[in-house]
Design an enzyme around this catalytic site. Structure first.
Site, short mmCIF file in Angstrom:
data_model
loop_
_atom_site.label_atom_id
_atom_site.label_comp_id
_atom_site.label_asym_id
_atom_site.label_seq_id
_atom_site.Cartn_x
_atom_site.Cartn_y
_atom_site.Cartn_z
N LYS A 87 7.87 -59.90 -0.43
CA LYS A 87 6.49 -60.08 0.03
C LYS A 87 5.68 -58.85 -0.37
CE LYS A 87 4.50 -61.95 4.29
NZ LYS A 87 4.70 -62.02 5.74
C1 E4P Z 1 2.47 -64.20 7.37
O1 E4P Z 1 3.27 -64.04 6.52
C2 E4P Z 1 2.20 -63.24 8.44
O2 E4P Z 1 3.44 -62.66 8.79
C3 E4P Z 1 1.65 -63.86 9.68
O3 E4P Z 1 1.48 -65.25 9.55
C4 E4P Z 1 0.51 -63.15 10.30
O4 E4P Z 1 0.15 -63.84 11.47
P1 E4P Z 1 -0.75 -63.18 12.62
O5 E4P Z 1 -2.15 -63.17 12.13
O6 E4P Z 1 -0.59 -64.11 13.78
O7 E4P Z 1 -0.21 -61.81 12.86
#
Ligand code: E4P
Length: 215
Positions: A87
């Site tokens: 990522k």
């Molecule tokens: C995605 O890969 C992120 O980890 C995640 O969806 C972020 O979500 P949040 O805005 O609820 O922290």
């Protein structure tokens, strides 16, 4: 549409896996910190533990923000397990790193995407997944689902293979709307997935059937 769970909590990942509908996991540094996972060895081991629970892709995020650092970290992460997807944040150095990993056959998830232009760049660099954060856009009074629609249209116009991984998904209606638009994947907390199970008429109907069965 694939369902990913957005957590580093092993018990929740197992619960979603046991439900039989889980296709993968996304994590981020905040989610790892929430579980108290500290130190590189523990972090790497935790990713492997997740891979052993779930059948599917597991996104593991780099911490570096410079090109060389992202390459170094990403190669370590990718070598942990064949389910790992590296990522990478949507920044200039990140796009260069995604291009590098694409050419090496290492799969990537371009994260922190908040505009269609960013998603177009991620696809051009060859990202396996692009993660538009719809909940965080909603939080600042901007319709996150419109972004998913825009990316769907752009990717379909040109036949990009990059999968739209709707992220920062907060509730069941986000999931349903993403499915209607044609997102390839949603990643969300366990509660948003299990909320899809619930309907009061199901509960009332089941109670009635069970009562009648005793007659
Ligand atoms: C995605 O890969 C992120 O980890 C995640 O969806 C972020 O979500 P949040 O805005 O609820 O922290």
């Amino acid at each position: 549409m694939k369902f990913f769970i957005d957590t580093a909590n092993l018990a929740q990942i197992k619960e979603a896996q046991d439900l039989g509908v889980l296709d993968g996991v996304t994590t981020n540094p905040s989610l790892m910190a929430k579980e108290g996972i500290k130190g590189q060895d523990n972090i790497l081991k935790h990713y492997v533990d997740i891979c052993h629970i779930v059948d599917g892709d597991v996104s593991a995020e780099v911490i570096a923000t410079d090109y060389e650092g992202m390459i170094r970290e990403g190669e370590i992460l990718a070598s942990l397990h064949d389910q790992i997807v590296v990522k990478i944040p949507m920044i200039k150095e990140g796009i260069k790193a995604i291009k590098y990993f694409t050419e090496k056959g290492i799969r990537t998830n371009c994260t922190l995407v908040f505009s269609a232009g960013q998603a177009l760049l991620a696809a051009k660099a060859g990202a396996t997944y692009v993660s538009p954060f719809i909940g965080r856009l909603d939080d600042v009074s901007t319709d996150g689902l419109t972004l998913i629609e825009d990316i769907r249209q752009i990717y379909d116009n040109y036949g990009y293979d990059t999968q739209i991984l709707a992220a920062s998904v907060r509730h069941p209606m986000h999931i349903i709307e993403c499915a209607k638009i044609g997102a390839d994947v949603v990643t969300c907390p366990l509660g948003a997935i299990t909320a899809l199970l619930k309907h009061p008429l199901t509960d009332i109907g089941l109670a009635q059937f069970l009562a009648d069965a005793k007659k």
